[in-house]
Design a protein around this motif. Sequence first.
Motif, short mmCIF file in Angstrom:
data_model
loop_
_atom_site.label_atom_id
_atom_site.label_comp_id
_atom_site.label_asym_id
_atom_site.label_seq_id
_atom_site.Cartn_x
_atom_site.Cartn_y
_atom_site.Cartn_z
N GLY A 274 0.83 -1.20 0.00
CA GLY A 274 0.00 0.00 0.00
C GLY A 274 0.86 1.24 0.00
N LYS A 275 0.20 2.38 -0.05
CA LYS A 275 0.90 3.65 -0.03
C LYS A 275 1.48 3.90 1.35
N ALA A 276 2.74 4.25 1.40
CA ALA A 276 3.42 4.46 2.68
C ALA A 276 2.69 5.53 3.49
N PRO A 277 2.36 5.23 4.74
CA PRO A 277 1.61 6.20 5.55
C PRO A 277 2.50 7.32 6.07
N LYS A 278 1.89 8.45 6.32
CA LYS A 278 2.58 9.53 7.00
C LYS A 278 2.53 9.25 8.50
N ILE A 279 3.68 9.30 9.13
CA ILE A 279 3.77 8.96 10.55
C ILE A 279 4.33 10.15 11.31
N ASP A 280 3.55 10.63 12.27
CA ASP A 280 4.00 11.71 13.15
C ASP A 280 4.19 11.12 14.54
N SER A 281 5.43 10.93 14.92
CA SER A 281 5.73 10.33 16.22
C SER A 281 6.41 11.31 17.17
N ARG A 282 6.24 12.59 16.89
CA ARG A 282 6.92 13.59 17.70
C ARG A 282 6.44 13.60 19.15
N GLN A 283 5.20 13.18 19.38
CA GLN A 283 4.66 13.22 20.74
C GLN A 283 4.99 11.96 21.55
N VAL A 284 5.56 10.96 20.91
CA VAL A 284 5.88 9.72 21.62
C VAL A 284 7.05 9.98 22.57
#
Length: 380
Positions: A274-284
């Motif tokens: 599938g299309k690579a997802p956008k991942i925002d992990s700045r809050q982890v």
Amino acid sequence: MSHQVFSHTLPSATPGTQRVVKAHHFGELGSRPKIYLQAGLHADEWPGFLVLNTLIKKLIKADEKGLIKGEIIIVPVANPIGLGQNFHGYIPGRFAFSDGGGNFNRNWPQLGDKVERRIHEQVTGDIDQNIDLVRQAIRQELTALPENSELQGLRKTLLALSMDADEVIDLHCSGEACMHAYVAQEFEAYFTPLLGLMGADVALSELETGAHSFDETNASVWRHLKTHYAHLMPWGCRSLTLELRGENDISHDFAEQDASALMKYFIHRQVVEGKAPKIDSRQVTFYPLDAMDLVKAPVAGIACFNKSLGEAVEAGEVIGEVVDLMADDVMQSAYPLIARADGVFFARFQRRLVVCGESIAKIAGREHLAFREIGHLFED
């Protein structure tokens, strides 16, 4: 289509009874990467049931389109023994009633020493060959595990399904909580994308808890072997426990949200196309498990909290109180619940009638707490 459902029958505990573990398999046997997920090992923790039910539906659709590139195994109901412990409408599924009792997610068989004895003369400089060697030895040791009771059969079944996976994701929940996870220190960077997709801002990080939990057990052989063979023995399995908020955070909206996030993660790991997802992990944010404050009830009574889940707290701050219902002076019957760490108030008891000495709230802190003992970081 590759979707298959296999039923694994457990040893009969009593005449006329028999329990079954069902496993949904997607992808070709032996394809990589392989990811294993399960829910409800603590049989009183139910959000994962609906999440995996929803996820299976999404995987069936992906399978029909030929998008499954690796192998995925899902056990949507991992503990039929605990679910059968129905006591007047209440299911106390955290501890086993039989086989000596105990927490269902503690003291799983540790195979590191036995696997090492099998392979020590065969390890080479070929990393891929070593991984195959270890996985074969693990399968041999799993075959030798006893299954003389229902609980032994359950543990052997779940480990046989999971221990050769590249990743193991064990779904749990807390009484009332924010989305959070328990992650081995070595896997922090690896699982950050998953935590970002799931919206888990809090992750408790540990080297080894001493609990021998299911997720730790799946990675423990590799941790053991890496101490002896270093770079010749990569991580053949990475695992974590993902806590899906609180016990009552169950809805189709939550299930859809979480299952969609897991599908995006599968795409990220290239187990689903599938299309690579956008991942925002700045809050982890990772917090040391030995810095987690377990706030205990100072007396028996009714607990009331004045801090919301997800709020920042400071050491010495009052996050609530317990009201002593038996106090002679009702004007002096409230005992404060005091934080002992600077951090985030992320979990608490759902039950409000508490017993003296119970840990009823959790605060993720950043600095080691002197009263937290390494190797004994979980209370049952």
